[in-house]
Enzyme design. Sequence first.
Site, mmCIF file in Angstrom:
data_model
loop_
_atom_site.group_PDB
_atom_site.id
_atom_site.type_symbol
_atom_site.label_atom_id
_atom_site.label_comp_id
_atom_site.label_asym_id
_atom_site.label_seq_id
_atom_site.Cartn_x
_atom_site.Cartn_y
_atom_site.Cartn_z
ATOM 1 C CG HIS A 1 -4.274 0.270 -8.401
ATOM 2 N ND1 HIS A 1 -5.612 0.211 -8.135
ATOM 3 C CD2 HIS A 1 -3.723 1.121 -7.504
ATOM 4 C CE1 HIS A 1 -5.874 1.015 -7.115
ATOM 5 N NE2 HIS A 1 -4.743 1.570 -6.712
ATOM 6 C CG HIS B 1 -2.046 0.877 1.297
ATOM 7 N ND1 HIS B 1 -2.367 1.759 0.306
ATOM 8 C CD2 HIS B 1 -2.948 1.121 2.302
ATOM 9 C CE1 HIS B 1 -3.411 2.495 0.662
ATOM 10 N NE2 HIS B 1 -3.782 2.135 1.879
ATOM 11 C CG ASP C 1 2.594 4.519 -4.100
ATOM 12 O OD1 ASP C 1 2.475 5.575 -3.461
ATOM 13 O OD2 ASP C 1 1.814 3.557 -3.977
HETATM 14 N N1 COA Z 1 5.377 -6.646 -9.879
HETATM 15 C C1 COA Z 1 5.377 -7.869 -10.436
HETATM 16 N N2 COA Z 1 4.271 -8.594 -10.648
HETATM 17 C C2 COA Z 1 3.109 -8.052 -10.286
HETATM 18 C C3 COA Z 1 3.030 -6.770 -9.698
HETATM 19 C C4 COA Z 1 4.213 -6.072 -9.507
HETATM 20 N N3 COA Z 1 4.213 -4.862 -8.967
HETATM 21 N N4 COA Z 1 1.745 -6.489 -9.453
HETATM 22 C C5 COA Z 1 1.034 -7.556 -9.837
HETATM 23 N N5 COA Z 1 1.853 -8.495 -10.343
HETATM 24 C C6 COA Z 1 1.477 -9.800 -10.860
HETATM 25 C C7 COA Z 1 1.424 -10.783 -9.701
HETATM 26 O O1 COA Z 1 2.651 -11.417 -9.462
HETATM 27 C C8 COA Z 1 0.358 -11.735 -10.203
HETATM 28 O O2 COA Z 1 0.936 -12.566 -11.163
HETATM 29 P P1 COA Z 1 0.570 -14.136 -11.208
HETATM 30 O O3 COA Z 1 -0.916 -14.172 -11.476
HETATM 31 O O4 COA Z 1 1.429 -14.657 -12.314
HETATM 32 O O5 COA Z 1 0.908 -14.654 -9.849
HETATM 33 C C9 COA Z 1 -0.621 -10.810 -10.921
HETATM 34 O O6 COA Z 1 0.162 -9.717 -11.374
HETATM 35 C C10 COA Z 1 -1.752 -10.344 -10.031
HETATM 36 O O7 COA Z 1 -1.159 -9.677 -8.910
HETATM 37 P P2 COA Z 1 -1.773 -9.657 -7.458
HETATM 38 O O8 COA Z 1 -0.715 -9.208 -6.507
HETATM 39 O O9 COA Z 1 -2.422 -10.983 -7.154
HETATM 40 O O10 COA Z 1 -2.932 -8.591 -7.653
HETATM 41 P P3 COA Z 1 -3.592 -7.749 -6.520
HETATM 42 O O11 COA Z 1 -4.774 -7.078 -7.081
HETATM 43 O O12 COA Z 1 -3.759 -8.564 -5.292
HETATM 44 O O13 COA Z 1 -2.427 -6.701 -6.196
HETATM 45 C C11 COA Z 1 -1.140 -4.845 -5.814
HETATM 46 C C12 COA Z 1 -2.468 -5.346 -6.363
HETATM 47 C C13 COA Z 1 -1.128 -3.329 -5.863
HETATM 48 C C14 COA Z 1 -0.990 -5.302 -4.354
HETATM 49 C C15 COA Z 1 0.015 -5.425 -6.667
HETATM 50 O O14 COA Z 1 -0.081 -4.963 -7.993
HETATM 51 C C16 COA Z 1 1.361 -5.096 -6.064
HETATM 52 O O15 COA Z 1 1.823 -5.807 -5.153
HETATM 53 N N6 COA Z 1 2.017 -4.005 -6.537
HETATM 54 C C17 COA Z 1 3.269 -3.561 -5.947
HETATM 55 C C18 COA Z 1 2.993 -2.750 -4.681
HETATM 56 C C19 COA Z 1 2.449 -1.397 -4.979
HETATM 57 O O16 COA Z 1 2.910 -0.694 -5.866
HETATM 58 N N7 COA Z 1 1.454 -1.013 -4.183
HETATM 59 C C20 COA Z 1 0.840 0.314 -4.296
HETATM 60 C C21 COA Z 1 -0.520 0.194 -4.895
HETATM 61 S S1 COA Z 1 -1.202 1.795 -5.217
#
Ligand code: COA
Length: 407
Positions: A287, A248, A339
């Site tokens: 996201h 987050h 971010d």
């Molecule tokens: N880097 C690499 N892979 C990513 C990624 C990232 N930043 N964000 C998503 N993915 C990939 C995941 O590994 C997953 O791949 P898979 O299906 O092969 O396992 C897929 O995309 C879905 O990701 P997931 O984490 O399950 O989606 P979510 O909706 O739960 O997650 C976030 C959303 C924001 C938590 C996720 O994109 C993330 O962890 N981003 C990095 C942290 C970040 O920037 N947070 C600020 C958000 S405003």
Amino acid sequence: TPLIRFQFSTFFKMSNVDIKYNTGLAGVIAGVTRIATVGKGGMGLMYRGFSIEDLCANCIFEEVAYLLLKGHLPNEAELSTYRRKLAGFRDLLPQVRSVLESLPGDSHPMDILRAGCSVQATLRREKSPPGIKFAPEFEGEWEQEDVFTSLIASFGSMMLYHHHFHRSGERINTQGAPDDTTASHFIRLLHGGEPNPEFVRVFDELLILYAEHGFAASTFSCRVTASTLSDSYSAICSGIGTLRGPLHGGANEAAMHLIEQFSSPEDAVSGIHRLLQSKAKIMGFGHRVYKTKDPRNIIVKASSRKLSRLSTGNPKLFAISEAIEKTMWDTKSLFPNLDFYAASAYHQCGIPTSLFTPIFVIARTAGWGANIIEQRTKNKLIRPAAFYDGPSLTTFIPLENRVRSAL
Ligand code: COA
């Protein structure tokens, strides 16, 4: 036992009934809000019906905070009253200063803000908000809106008082200048002297972009806490604790640590490929709600680019960031969220990385406050159910009969 798992949903069979739940509550509608929404088809972002593009182009953060907390844009008189109110809360209470001095110098500023919020809770106790009656032992005199305004005004003072005191021993004046905005107050206290206007503009824009974002994890935490009829300080502390994690708000600091590992755009391309091969998450990308782009990114990226062209800027840092963005899009179709370019923008304003997420707190306190008020106006305890997947009823084992573990 799970029957089928999809990306977000898991189906269980229990007593011959199929049960479906969404992992991480993805896509679940957990309430109704009139504060912010992501536009149709996951495009755009609006605060109370106004697009973030219009708000960033025409407003200062104080107007946006007022809009979120009060429900309408302030007129000139309302804005100047609100600005005077904020200015009146900037100087820290002596008890807050002495706690900040006694905390370890290497404390993370997120912990400083959570501690400062708790100290302030004891000094400016909240009065029962409309429609809610706190127990007599919790009753105070401060209106909920003043609690949020005082926190928005004093969070910057808290982190910078702690920052300077533990670096140089200086007890800075946290009052600032009478005409300061939240942004110019922060830049003034951080760098000393007259604040650089371009740094103030970008800082202000980021406060607007970070101010609200629907039922994000930290906002949901605030609403859960408020739904128990607890006080606003406790709800904000829940928000701060939830915001800190790198999935987050902590992502802007994590993005900066990532970007500064690379010495050139070429180094960044190969480094990102290596990280993706090892299945690492690249912070500042992806996201939960947006699927193709984050509308806030377009605004912050333009500002980061503009900063990179100033004499104080860092064009190499910007070029590395763009190389990471291109590699992420080409290899994973993942786009930067707010971010990612916030990291290079803050860095080029001379802001230390450990203050990035705490600055997010200053901004989001406006959105958290609006959500806490909204939760209270039609409160219902937030208490979801869980699917139990543990052992069935087991015969109790008296202490003396329990098998010793190897430890
Ligand atoms: N880097 C690499 N892979 C990513 C990624 C990232 N930043 N964000 C998503 N993915 C990939 C995941 O590994 C997953 O791949 P898979 O299906 O092969 O396992 C897929 O995309 C879905 O990701 P997931 O984490 O399950 O989606 P979510 O909706 O739960 O997650 C976030 C959303 C924001 C938590 C996720 O994109 C993330 O962890 N981003 C990095 C942290 C970040 O920037 N947070 C600020 C958000 S405003």
